[in-house]
Motif scaffolding. Structure first.
Motif: not given
Length: 673
Positions: A13, A17, A91, A117-119, A122, A141-142
């Protein structure tokens, strides 16, 4: 495995990022001496990003050393070679081989990873595969400290690092399926979920805690973050073998309920709540603890219900075998409680409406055991009764009896004398005080008497040649130290018109593989005519005295003694007895008496007969009445023809001597010529 997936997710991750914040270009590379992310440290890190021929980016990540304390990982190498690209939904997706080096249990040594990674959702989704094993992890993710994990067909050995953080044991086999929710804390993890196991195995450094072939499933919670590692387990087990200190379990194919609360610290394990339910064998509630060496530290059974024979076959066979009781037959029901602490035994009781027990070697047998015992280290407990229809010790079956007991201030006492029939006679226990928690050698105090036991029946039971007489005597005291039983007083056999007195008896490992019996035997005025007729040795008349001092039997075979046999009042001896004595002593007939002359007489007069044997190791050091120029005199003749028998062998191999005696009794001794 869940922690493993989440740690890799955090590292990847971080990489993604960086790429999102600053789009990579051809030839981008990164090196770092060390990189720390929550819960993990990577050292000698290199990252290379190059355009891929099929579009997207080729990502190559290497770390010479990765440390993940919560997983028990130290100095794990990492290599990733993957393709990073966006899918039609925008993604980020990463796919490629992943290799870990030196990971406990060889975890992920040749795996593939698929990361998404699917923003918008999340979510970081990681899918790891190697052979039949698969681990899927979803991480917000958060909130990267939380993960939802699904394990399929995961080798149990891959969890070795995590096991090592709470226990010194090791995984030896098996596979795991699980659904787990995991949260990383500053100093550990918290996890909960459901699982199922197949062919699970583990072992401890001392070999006192182990399992193999376990199957089952259930729910668990695990917390390694708040003080000692703790686990709650609600499960069923099916099949396999389990060793917990002195207890070995051979589990059935049907479900056995197991639930527990346990804590682990410094290699020691404390199970504060333990429940086992095996429908046709055992119901158990209590607690158990093991020290760091795997030794049993305490055991508290608030409820134990046993159904025999299943309870013996599954849970008691190995434990009883350590006491020499093997291949037992068992029937009946028994309930019990037990309080064993670090400083020793504090309390126990048991009760039964009917139990039959017998071991294959005939060392112990009881039929129709009813009632129970109730003992405590302090205070006074209720009186109890214990009765039996028959009680057998070393193939000697005693008759029915009822005993009455009372525990007070740590001593369990017989309240009334107990009498039992034995082979036409009687055994009477006058008093018995048992203090299980006392110092060794001070735990048992008893006195008993034996009277009128038929020696013919006794000898038949023991497989000896039958001879008439009676057995009686008194044991005025008995002490137990460890596995050694010492008796004061003695037994007297009224046999062959005289007496055989047995004193100084001590028995070690009475139910072990090699019981050791020691004692001294004195012979007084035995009728040689009766003895030789029973053992078919050839006729000798006259009284016999002597002793067997320092007798020591190992597994009922003599290994040491000092024996002296003396017939000093004269009598007659037959030609066959002369031949046999000559054979035993390895000697011959003295004074020039020829075989032809010897055959003219059926019996001979003698003045004295003496034969001694001091057994050391496997050699019998032999002597007789007095030494001669070339041996020792065994028979000192009287009258005409005057007969002396001389022994020439001063040292005889014990097995050889036994063969000579057996041949003499069987009538196969050599004839003097």
């Amino acid at each position: 495995m869940g922690a493993l997936s989440s740690r890799l997710s955090w590292v990847l991750s971080l990489v993604v990022s960086v790429l999102l914040a600053a789009p990579a270009h051809a030839g981008a590379s990164l090196t770092a001496k060390a990189l720390t992310v929550p819960g993990a440290t990577l050292q000698q890190l290199t990252l290379a990003v190059t355009p891929a021929d099929t579009g997207g980016l080729r990502l190559q990540l290497d770390a010479a050393r990765a440390d993940v304390p919560a997983m028990g990982w130290r100095r794990v190498g990492l290599h990733l070679d993957a393709l990073l690209q966006r899918d039609p939904q925008g993604r980020w997706v990463l796919d490629g081989p992943l290799q870990l080096l030196r990971a406990p249990g060889a975890a992920l040594s040749d795996a593939t990873i698929s990361l998404q990674v699917d923003q918008a959702a999340n979510t970081l989704l990681v899918d790891l595969r190697q052979g039949k094993a698969r681990a899927t992890t979803a991480v917000p993710l958060d909130q990267p400290t939380h993960a939802q994990i699904e394990l399929k067909n995961l080798p149990f050995g891959w969890l070795q690092g995590l096991i090592g953080t709470v226990w010194s044991g090791r995984a030896t086999g098996g596979r795991v399926n699980a659904l787990v929710a995991l949260d990383r804390r500053t100093d550990g993890i918290q996890a909960s979920g459901q699982f199922d196991l197949s062919a699970l195995g583990f072992d401890s450094p001392t070999g006192k805690l182990a399992a193999q072939g376990l199957g089952g499933g259930g729910r668990f919670t695990l917390n390694t973050a708040d003080g000692p590692a703790s686990i709650n387990l609600e499960s069923t087990l099916r099949g396999g073998e389990l060793l917990l200190g002195p207890i070995y379990a051979n589990l059935p194919d049907h479900a056995v309920q197991l639930s527990l609360d346990a804590q682990a610290r410094g290699g020691a394990i404390t199970v504060s709540r333990l429940r086992v339910g095996d429908p046709d064998a055992m119901q158990l509630r209590g607690a158990i603890a093991f020290n760091a060496k795997g030794d049993l530290a305490s055991l508290n059974l608030s409820q134990l219900q046993l159904s025999l024979p299943m309870a013996y076959q599954r849970y008691g066979r190995a434990w009883l075998a350590t006491y020499g009781l093997r291949d037992m037959t068992a029937r009946g029901q028994l309930s019990a409680t037990l309080d064993l602490r670090e400083d020793g035994l504090h309390a126990f009781d048991f009760d039964t409406d009917g139990v039959d027990l017998a071991d294959a070697d005939g060392r112990l047998a009881v039929v129709g055991l009813r009632g129970g015992l109730d003992w405590s280290r302090s205070g006074r407990r209720q009186a109890t009764n214990l009765s039996w229809q028959s009680l057998g010790l070393y193939r000697l079956m005693h008759g029915s009896a009822t005993s009455h007991w009372q525990s007070e201030n740590g001593v369990l006492s017989l309240q009334q004398p107990v009498s039992m029939s034995l082979l036409g006679g009687q055994v009477r226990i006058s008093d018995l005080d048992w203090a299980p928690a006392a110092a060794k050698g001070q735990r048992l105090d008893t006195s008993m008497a034996v009277s009128g036991v038929d020696m013919a029946a006794f000898s038949r039971t023991m497989g000896w040649p039958q001879f008439p007489g009676t057995l009686g005597g008194a044991i005025t005291g008995l002490s137990v130290s460890g596995d050694r039983v010492v008796l004061t007083g003695g037994l007297s056999l009224n046999v062959f018109g005289g007496f055989v007195d047995i004193t100084g008896l001590a028995l070690q490992q009475p139910f072990g593989d090699n019981p050791v019996l020691a004692g001294d035997i004195a012979l007084r005025q035995l009728d040689l005519g009766a003895i030789t007729s029973v053992f078919d040795f050839g006729s000798i008349t006259g009284p016999l005295d002597g002793h067997v001092n320092g007798l020591r039997l190992v597994n009922w075979q003599p290994v040491a003694f000092d024996a002296q046999l003396l017939a000093s009042q004269g009598g007659r001896i037959s030609q066959r007895a002369v031949n046999n004595l000559t054979s035993v002593g390895g000697g011959g007939v003295a004074a020039g008496l020829q075989g032809a002359v010897l055959k003219l007489f059926k019996t001979f007069g003698y003045d004295r007969i003496g034969l001694n044997c001091r057994l050391q190791g496997s050699v019998c050091h032999m002597s007789g009445l007095e030494p001669t120029a070339d041996g020792y005199t065994i028979v000192d003749g009287s009258g005409l023809p005057h007969l002396n028998v001389i022994g020439h062998q001063a040292e005889v191999d014990w097995p050889t001597l036994i063969r000579r005696l057996k041949a003499a009794i069987d009538g196969n001794a050599p004839v003097v010529r």
